[in-house]
Design a protein around this motif. Sequence first.
Motif, mmCIF file in Angstrom:
data_model
loop_
_atom_site.group_PDB
_atom_site.id
_atom_site.type_symbol
_atom_site.label_atom_id
_atom_site.label_comp_id
_atom_site.label_asym_id
_atom_site.label_seq_id
_atom_site.Cartn_x
_atom_site.Cartn_y
_atom_site.Cartn_z
ATOM 1 N N ALA A 247 0.830 -1.207 0.000
ATOM 2 C CA ALA A 247 0.000 0.000 0.000
ATOM 3 C C ALA A 247 0.865 1.257 0.000
ATOM 4 N N LYS A 248 1.905 1.279 0.831
ATOM 5 C CA LYS A 248 2.790 2.450 0.872
ATOM 6 C C LYS A 248 3.562 2.578 -0.439
ATOM 7 N N HIS A 249 3.999 1.435 -0.992
ATOM 8 C CA HIS A 249 4.730 1.456 -2.258
ATOM 9 C C HIS A 249 3.875 2.045 -3.373
ATOM 10 N N SER A 250 2.602 1.709 -3.404
ATOM 11 C CA SER A 250 1.727 2.193 -4.479
ATOM 12 C C SER A 250 1.503 3.703 -4.408
ATOM 13 N N ARG A 251 1.733 4.309 -3.260
ATOM 14 C CA ARG A 251 1.556 5.760 -3.119
ATOM 15 C C ARG A 251 2.819 6.543 -3.466
ATOM 16 N N GLN B 275 9.278 4.398 -6.493
ATOM 17 C CA GLN B 275 8.941 2.972 -6.552
ATOM 18 C C GLN B 275 10.116 2.174 -7.101
ATOM 19 N N SER C 159 5.990 7.902 -5.917
ATOM 20 C CA SER C 159 6.122 8.286 -7.327
ATOM 21 C C SER C 159 6.790 7.142 -8.080
#
Length: 110
Positions: free
Chosen positions: A54-58, A64, A60
């Motif tokens: 979830a944090k990775h998907s937020r 990432q 840039s």
Amino acid sequence: MRHHFATQIKNARASERELPYRELLTKVLDYRRWRQFTFQLVRPGGAEERLTRAKHSRLSGGEQSVSLHLPLFAAAHAMLNSARPDAPRLLALGDGLTYGRGTTPRRWGR
């Protein structure tokens, strides 16, 4: 290498006698079970937090990429340097470099 895997298979057969041989081999040879890594994200200011999907998907696109590739190469470096000096080194990145670059290596140069 042959001795290592023969020992792993022998130990697995002794502890899991009921498991069909094909499943036992699948379990023993599943390289994803050999090591476990967790990623920590260090924010500006020094705050650390566990990097989850979830944090990775937020993050840039650049964040990432760096958050996954930098630890990948650091782990590869550490593993290669942990071997005896005369040991062969095998580096197989598989899909490690395909993120955001297309689906096949022949598209990388375009």
